[in-house]
Scaffold this motif. Structure first.
Motif, PDB file in Angstrom:
ATOM      1  N   ARG A 155     -27.284   4.124  -2.229  1.00  0.00           N
ATOM      2  CA  ARG A 155     -28.660   3.982  -2.574  1.00  0.00           C
ATOM      3  C   ARG A 155     -28.821   2.696  -3.321  1.00  0.00           C
ATOM      4  O   ARG A 155     -29.758   1.782  -3.096  1.00  0.00           O
ATOM      5  CB  ARG A 155     -29.097   5.214  -3.544  1.00  0.00           C
ATOM      6  CG  ARG A 155     -30.761   5.288  -3.707  1.00  0.00           C
ATOM      7  CD  ARG A 155     -31.134   6.496  -4.657  1.00  0.00           C
ATOM      8  NE  ARG A 155     -30.660   7.821  -4.264  1.00  0.00           N
ATOM      9  CZ  ARG A 155     -31.506   8.428  -3.398  1.00  0.00           C
ATOM     10  NH1 ARG A 155     -32.799   7.995  -3.387  1.00  0.00           N
ATOM     11  NH2 ARG A 155     -31.118   9.762  -3.094  1.00  0.00           N
ATOM     12  N   ASN A 156     -28.037   2.457  -4.651  1.00  0.00           N
ATOM     13  CA  ASN A 156     -28.200   1.508  -5.196  1.00  0.00           C
ATOM     14  C   ASN A 156     -27.062   0.606  -5.603  1.00  0.00           C
ATOM     15  O   ASN A 156     -26.923  -0.307  -6.447  1.00  0.00           O
ATOM     16  CB  ASN A 156     -28.707   1.894  -6.696  1.00  0.00           C
ATOM     17  CG  ASN A 156     -30.482   2.107  -6.446  1.00  0.00           C
ATOM     18  OD1 ASN A 156     -31.123   1.521  -5.935  1.00  0.00           O
ATOM     19  ND2 ASN A 156     -30.807   3.188  -6.764  1.00  0.00           N
ATOM     20  N   SER A 157     -25.675   1.078  -5.229  1.00  0.00           N
ATOM     21  CA  SER A 157     -24.455   0.286  -5.539  1.00  0.00           C
ATOM     22  C   SER A 157     -24.776  -1.349  -5.603  1.00  0.00           C
ATOM     23  O   SER A 157     -24.097  -1.887  -6.114  1.00  0.00           O
ATOM     24  CB  SER A 157     -23.332   0.725  -4.767  1.00  0.00           C
ATOM     25  OG  SER A 157     -23.136   1.970  -5.206  1.00  0.00           O
TER      26      SER A 157
ATOM     27  N   HIS B 254     -29.958   5.625 -11.006  1.00  0.00           N
ATOM     28  CA  HIS B 254     -29.631   6.271  -9.984  1.00  0.00           C
ATOM     29  C   HIS B 254     -28.659   5.616  -9.006  1.00  0.00           C
ATOM     30  O   HIS B 254     -28.814   4.556  -8.666  1.00  0.00           O
ATOM     31  CB  HIS B 254     -30.784   7.034  -9.268  1.00  0.00           C
ATOM     32  CG  HIS B 254     -31.533   7.588 -10.515  1.00  0.00           C
ATOM     33  ND1 HIS B 254     -31.372   8.983 -10.988  1.00  0.00           N
ATOM     34  CD2 HIS B 254     -32.830   7.277 -10.981  1.00  0.00           C
ATOM     35  CE1 HIS B 254     -32.356   9.305 -11.860  1.00  0.00           C
ATOM     36  NE2 HIS B 254     -33.407   8.447 -11.915  1.00  0.00           N
ATOM     37  N   ASP B 255     -27.954   6.542  -8.288  1.00  0.00           N
ATOM     38  CA  ASP B 255     -27.248   6.023  -7.071  1.00  0.00           C
ATOM     39  C   ASP B 255     -27.135   7.152  -6.203  1.00  0.00           C
ATOM     40  O   ASP B 255     -27.240   8.316  -6.550  1.00  0.00           O
ATOM     41  CB  ASP B 255     -25.944   5.249  -7.338  1.00  0.00           C
ATOM     42  CG  ASP B 255     -25.668   4.287  -6.555  1.00  0.00           C
ATOM     43  OD1 ASP B 255     -26.009   4.228  -5.135  1.00  0.00           O
ATOM     44  OD2 ASP B 255     -24.721   3.473  -6.802  1.00  0.00           O
TER      45      ASP B 255
ATOM     46  N   HIS C 212     -27.282  -3.205  -5.709  1.00  0.00           N
ATOM     47  CA  HIS C 212     -27.872  -3.437  -6.896  1.00  0.00           C
ATOM     48  C   HIS C 212     -27.136  -3.709  -8.245  1.00  0.00           C
ATOM     49  O   HIS C 212     -27.461  -4.751  -8.810  1.00  0.00           O
ATOM     50  CB  HIS C 212     -29.474  -2.626  -7.155  1.00  0.00           C
ATOM     51  CG  HIS C 212     -30.321  -2.625  -5.916  1.00  0.00           C
ATOM     52  ND1 HIS C 212     -30.614  -3.873  -5.336  1.00  0.00           N
ATOM     53  CD2 HIS C 212     -30.851  -1.575  -5.305  1.00  0.00           C
ATOM     54  CE1 HIS C 212     -31.440  -3.415  -4.408  1.00  0.00           C
ATOM     55  NE2 HIS C 212     -31.442  -2.076  -4.304  1.00  0.00           N
TER      56      HIS C 212
ATOM     57  N   GLU D   9     -33.385  -0.240 -10.820  1.00  0.00           N
ATOM     58  CA  GLU D   9     -32.055  -0.837 -10.307  1.00  0.00           C
ATOM     59  C   GLU D   9     -32.172  -1.993  -9.375  1.00  0.00           C
ATOM     60  O   GLU D   9     -31.428  -2.942  -9.484  1.00  0.00           O
ATOM     61  CB  GLU D   9     -31.269   0.258  -9.496  1.00  0.00           C
ATOM     62  CG  GLU D   9     -31.170   1.476 -10.187  1.00  0.00           C
ATOM     63  CD  GLU D   9     -31.990   2.675 -10.265  1.00  0.00           C
ATOM     64  OE1 GLU D   9     -31.863   3.589 -10.868  1.00  0.00           O
ATOM     65  OE2 GLU D   9     -33.255   2.247  -9.986  1.00  0.00           O
ATOM     66  N   LYS D  10     -33.124  -2.226  -8.575  1.00  0.00           N
ATOM     67  CA  LYS D  10     -33.360  -3.252  -7.598  1.00  0.00           C
ATOM     68  C   LYS D  10     -33.802  -4.648  -8.223  1.00  0.00           C
ATOM     69  O   LYS D  10     -33.588  -5.786  -8.019  1.00  0.00           O
ATOM     70  CB  LYS D  10     -34.224  -3.232  -6.618  1.00  0.00           C
ATOM     71  CG  LYS D  10     -35.792  -2.824  -6.967  1.00  0.00           C
ATOM     72  CD  LYS D  10     -36.593  -2.499  -6.071  1.00  0.00           C
ATOM     73  CE  LYS D  10     -38.289  -2.296  -6.351  1.00  0.00           C
ATOM     74  NZ  LYS D  10     -38.641  -3.178  -7.069  1.00  0.00           N
TER      75      LYS D  10
ATOM     76  N   GLY E  17     -32.182   2.664 -15.168  1.00  0.00           N
ATOM     77  CA  GLY E  17     -33.290   2.833 -14.350  1.00  0.00           C
ATOM     78  C   GLY E  17     -34.461   3.925 -14.369  1.00  0.00           C
ATOM     79  O   GLY E  17     -35.125   3.955 -13.748  1.00  0.00           O
TER      80      GLY E  17
ATOM     81  N   SER F  92     -21.560   6.090  -7.381  1.00  0.00           N
ATOM     82  CA  SER F  92     -21.599   4.708  -6.942  1.00  0.00           C
ATOM     83  C   SER F  92     -20.226   4.229  -6.505  1.00  0.00           C
ATOM     84  O   SER F  92     -19.026   4.779  -6.480  1.00  0.00           O
ATOM     85  CB  SER F  92     -21.773   3.779  -8.403  1.00  0.00           C
ATOM     86  OG  SER F  92     -23.097   4.013  -8.728  1.00  0.00           O
TER      87      SER F  92
END
Length: 287
Positions: A178-180, A161-162, A182, A137-138, A111, A209
């Motif tokens: 935040r992004n786990s 990033h996470d 995804h 990430e998304k 990302g 994560s």
């Protein structure tokens, strides 16, 4: 201070070097959004806590990790198993000079452009065949299968990033990250495409994560068991060990983690079969 400035946080002892990537303002003050130069971390800070530094500056944490990176690369290259050995047969007496091999091919989806560039440089330094793409990430779950069909990798890395929401108490609730979610969606998509942990090796995750849920989704390796910050090159060293271990061997998980920067607090996973294939004889027409 402006976007692109290199800064450190005084309240943290100037330990980690950041780049300012965004500035948010309200009625009273500016909040600076920061991205770690070497550590996969996004943070925010008020201006009073920041100090600009040169691009060459290294905080204490940066210096420790950078020293560890250099040590690991030297160790890997010096201790790499002699892969130019083949099984002798009664009729053929092989020579080392005619043996060749192919390490596993890597698809790295990140990302973050800067982290991906650092990883691709390290892959090259370690003689690894790696192809990289910058994808938010998304969006990774919707694009990863098409890229796998194009690149045909043995190993897929999904990172970026996470981070956890501050004061989190439920470490398995994906809403606290935040992004786990995804990364989990992308791993699930890959496992629906190829369910074999031996055919397709997956590393997924970033700083802090949700390690357990990413493994449950089907990853071979994930971050972060202790919800710590991981180094941007941690996935590279995991891939190196798997890519250069013969396919007839299971890579000991302790050996994989031994060569990472953040160790067992930052990376964990499952026993995984190596991806190195040996060949014989070597073509006289190829250098």
């Amino acid at each position: 201070m402006q976007i692109g400035d290199i800064v450190v946080r005084k309240s943290y002892g100037k330990d980690i070097t950041f780049k300012i990537i965004d500035i948010k303002e309200d009625d009273t003050e500016k909040i600076y959004i920061l991205k770690g130069i070497n550590i996969r971390i996004i943070a925010d800070s008020k201006e009073v806590d920041l100090e600009t530094v040169s691009k060459e500056y290294s905080g204490e944490t940066d210096r420790i990790f950078n020293s560890r990176v250099n040590d690991v690369i030297k160790k890997v290259m010096a201790g790499r198993v002699d892969l130019k050995r083949v099984q002798k047969s009664p009729k053929i007496v092989p020579t080392k000079e005619l043996v060749f091999g192919r390490p596993g091919k890597i698809l790295h989806i990140d990302g973050d452009q800067n982290y991906l560039e650092a990883c691709l440089k390290a892959y090259k330094q370690l003689s690894l065949d790696a192809t990289g793409y910058v994808i938010a990430e998304k969006d990774q779950s919707s694009k990863v299968i098409d890229l796998v069909k194009i690149v045909k990798p043995d190993i897929v890395v999904l990172t970026g990033h996470d981070g956890m929401i501050r004061d989190t108490k439920d470490f398995l609730d994906l809403n606290n990250y935040r992004n786990s979610k995804h990364f989990i969606e992308a791993v699930s998509a890959l496992r629906n495409y190829n369910s074999s942990y031996d055919e397709l090796v997956i590393f997924a995750g970033a700083c802090q994560s949700c390690y357990e849920r990413i493994l449950d989704a089907g990853a071979n390796f994930a971050s972060s068991p202790n919800r710590v910050l991981i180094h941007c090159l941690d996935p590279v060293f995991v891939c190196e060990k798997v890519a250069y271990t013969n396919i007839d061997k299971i890579v000991p998980i302790t050996d994989v983690l031994e060569n990472t920067i953040t160790g067992t607090k930052g990376i964990g996973g499952l026993e995984t079969r190596g991806k190195y294939r040996q060949g014989y004889p070597k073509s006289p027409y190829v250098n």
